[in-house]
Write a protein that holds these residues in place. Structure first.
Motif, PDB file in Angstrom:
ATOM      1  N   GLN A  44       0.772  -1.195   0.183  1.00  0.00           N
ATOM      2  CA  GLN A  44      -0.072   0.007  -0.021  1.00  0.00           C
ATOM      3  C   GLN A  44       0.874   1.343  -0.013  1.00  0.00           C
ATOM      4  O   GLN A  44       0.623   2.120  -0.690  1.00  0.00           O
ATOM      5  N   VAL A  45       1.997   1.128   0.775  1.00  0.00           N
ATOM      6  CA  VAL A  45       3.023   2.087   0.631  1.00  0.00           C
ATOM      7  C   VAL A  45       3.433   2.411  -0.860  1.00  0.00           C
ATOM      8  O   VAL A  45       3.689   3.587  -1.307  1.00  0.00           O
ATOM      9  N   PHE A  76       0.805   4.101  -2.679  1.00  0.00           N
ATOM     10  CA  PHE A  76       0.818   5.634  -2.249  1.00  0.00           C
ATOM     11  C   PHE A  76       1.845   6.471  -2.962  1.00  0.00           C
ATOM     12  O   PHE A  76       1.630   7.654  -3.493  1.00  0.00           O
ATOM     13  N   ARG A  77       3.118   5.781  -2.816  1.00  0.00           N
ATOM     14  CA  ARG A  77       4.276   6.405  -3.531  1.00  0.00           C
ATOM     15  C   ARG A  77       4.434   6.703  -5.089  1.00  0.00           C
ATOM     16  O   ARG A  77       5.048   7.385  -5.560  1.00  0.00           O
ATOM     17  N   SER A  84      -3.800   2.758   1.045  1.00  0.00           N
ATOM     18  CA  SER A  84      -3.049   3.820   0.444  1.00  0.00           C
ATOM     19  C   SER A  84      -3.653   5.244   0.565  1.00  0.00           C
ATOM     20  O   SER A  84      -3.301   6.238   0.916  1.00  0.00           O
ATOM     21  N   ASP A  85      -4.944   5.176   0.433  1.00  0.00           N
ATOM     22  CA  ASP A  85      -5.672   6.259   0.255  1.00  0.00           C
ATOM     23  C   ASP A  85      -6.044   6.869   1.748  1.00  0.00           C
ATOM     24  O   ASP A  85      -6.049   8.124   1.906  1.00  0.00           O
TER      25      ASP A  85
END
Length: 475
Positions: A146-147, A150-151, A248-249
């Motif tokens: 999830q990181v 997001f990245r 991530s959101d």
């Protein structure tokens, strides 16, 4: 400045010493406090601490022309995927992606193997996300993938082909986007300021589990270029602050909140945190331009007798002609027979054998189930109607079949055919109001006049009994 007169001096002299002393201390304290803040900020300008996340809003962005309307070339699409999911979900992406028109990348977790190469030119170009194992906070991360997702914002920002971009649009690989509507909606906003545009989940529990202030990322959220520019220098520090977050959101919402940017709601963005048959929702869309539909892998095909991919392509057939009316609900009546019609343009038409107020018909039929069951109502972020077998409340359901341009009237003709027999008695006792004989509904709408967002259109109904057809003209 004039000097104090004698009366003012006398009043001052008559004040108790305690009040004078307390006032002096308070003033000195304020002076010391502001002096401390000023010196502290000077000493920590390069720090990634929480205090320094309060960023100045830009007057303008050097990379955009603020005098021209936003168009599709100003949007950079960030499509989140993985090598395992891309193969099955690429058909969803192909339904809306426009080669050599849309800009952006699909972000993968690893390099494609030989079976995926050569990469198709009809798909977005791919990029492999930066390796998150190199982050110092990696051992503490609850959800490294999830990181990575997001990245992707940072990875997209660093692509280098961002000249003239005004917006970044993040979404998942099982999301359908309506790009013309997206352009029109983003034109409303000043792209030189900080904007975070998205929408909540349809389910109360999903919002409660994460945040009611969060734009759900699968459905998509838009970030203005200056906001991404500011976030790029703080993003990794934010990940270090929230290693326990597992979607991530939620990471994005938390980081944006820390720099003082709140979510701006657009109702046309749909997470579809629902299961089974979502036809009830799609048949009563709010009066907002449809921007996205997510979670196609977790719902039934939205058209009968089709698989998910066929249903997706069929849905987008009408969208290629007119996205402004796509799934917009129009309600009208045939007074002679007391029929009510609800048209979801490009998707479905319902006939009810009695006059039902618009306030009722605008509530979606609850054909679906919540993403997570929380035990008791309220389940959804909107009002619904129960599905029942009362012949006066149960609709005759017709689904979109075809669309064509009628040059003589400069109109679009959409055709809807009956899904299946209703198998209920007529609403009226004598049977005069039965709509069982209708096999087709034809809807005529303006071909060159786009629907204005939020404006409710009217329509006229003509029943052609000898042909078992009803014709509806939207005006």
């Amino acid at each position: 400045m004039s000097s104090p007169n004698a009366t003012e001096l006398n009043l001052f002299q008559r004040l108790p010493l305690g009040i004078i002393w307390k006032s002096s201390v308070a003033i000195a304290g304020l002076v010391f406090f502001y002096a401390f803040l000023f010196s502290h900020n000077l000493d920590n300008q390069s720090s990634d601490s929480f205090v320094t996340l309060q960023l100045k809003r830009p007057a303008s962005s050097p990379n955009v022309t603020i005098h021209s309307p936003t168009n599709i070339s100003h949007i950079g699409f960030i499509v989140i995927s993985s090598l395992n999911s891309w193969k099955n979900r690429n058909p969803y992406i192909l339904s809306w992606w426009r080669p050599n028109v849309t800009r952006g990348c699909i972000f993968l977790d690893k390099e494609p193997t030989q079976e995926y190469l050569p990469w198709p030119s009809t798909s977005p170009p791919y990029r492999v996300n930066e390796d998150v194992t190199k982050l110092s906070v990696y051992p503490k991360l609850v959800s490294p993938d999830q990181v990575r997702m997001f990245r992707s914002i940072l990875d997209m920002y660093r692509v280098g082909d961002n000249k003239d971009l005004r917006w970044f649009m993040m979404c998942d690989d099982d999301t359908i986007l309506l790009v013309d509507n997206l352009v029109e909606v983003l034109q409303k906003y000043d792209h030189t300021n900080y904007f975070y545009i998205g929408d909540n989940s349809e389910c109360v529990k999903s919002n409660a589990d994460f945040s009611f202030d969060m734009g759900f990322g699968g459905a998509g959220y838009a970030l203005s270029y200056p906001l991404v520019e500011a976030l790029s220098t703080k993003l990794d520090a934010c990940i270090e602050r929230y290693p326990q977050l597992y979607v991530s959101d939620h990471m994005a919402q938390s980081c944006l909140a820390d720099i003082g940017v709140a979510l701006t709601i657009e109702k046309g963005i749909h997470q579809i945190d629902l299961h089974d048959d979502i036809s009830g929702l799609l048949s009563a869309h709010p009066q907002s331009p449809l921007l996205s539909l997510h979670h196609f892998d977790f719902i039934n095909p939205i058209f009968p007798s089709m698989d998910r991919y066929q249903a997706t392509n069929h849905l987008m057939t009408a969208a290629k002609y007119d996205q402004s009316r796509f799934l917009q609900q129009t309600i009208c009546y045939h007074r002679e027979r007391n029929w009510s019609f609800s048209v979801s343009w490009g998707y479905s038409t319902h006939i009810y054998e009695k006059t039902i107020p618009r306030s009722i018909l605008r509530k979606p039929l609850e054909t679906f189930k919540p993403w997570r069951w929380n035990g008791s109502p309220p389940l959804y972020m909107f009002n619904t109607r129960w599905v029942n077998n009362d012949p006066c409340d149960a609709p005759h359901v017709f689904f979109f079949q075809s669309i064509e341009y009628n040059a003589s009237g400069n109109q679009l003709l959409t055709t809807y055919i009956r899904a299946s027999p209703r198998n209920l008695p007529p609403c009226s006792v004598d049977g005069n109001h039965s709509a069982d004989s209708i096999s087709e509904i034809l809807v005529l709408s303006p071909a060159t006049t786009r629907k204005t967002a939020g404006v409710i259109e009217c329509c006229d109904v003509e029943y052609k009994a000898e042909m078992n057809i009803t014709e509806i003209k939207i005006r």
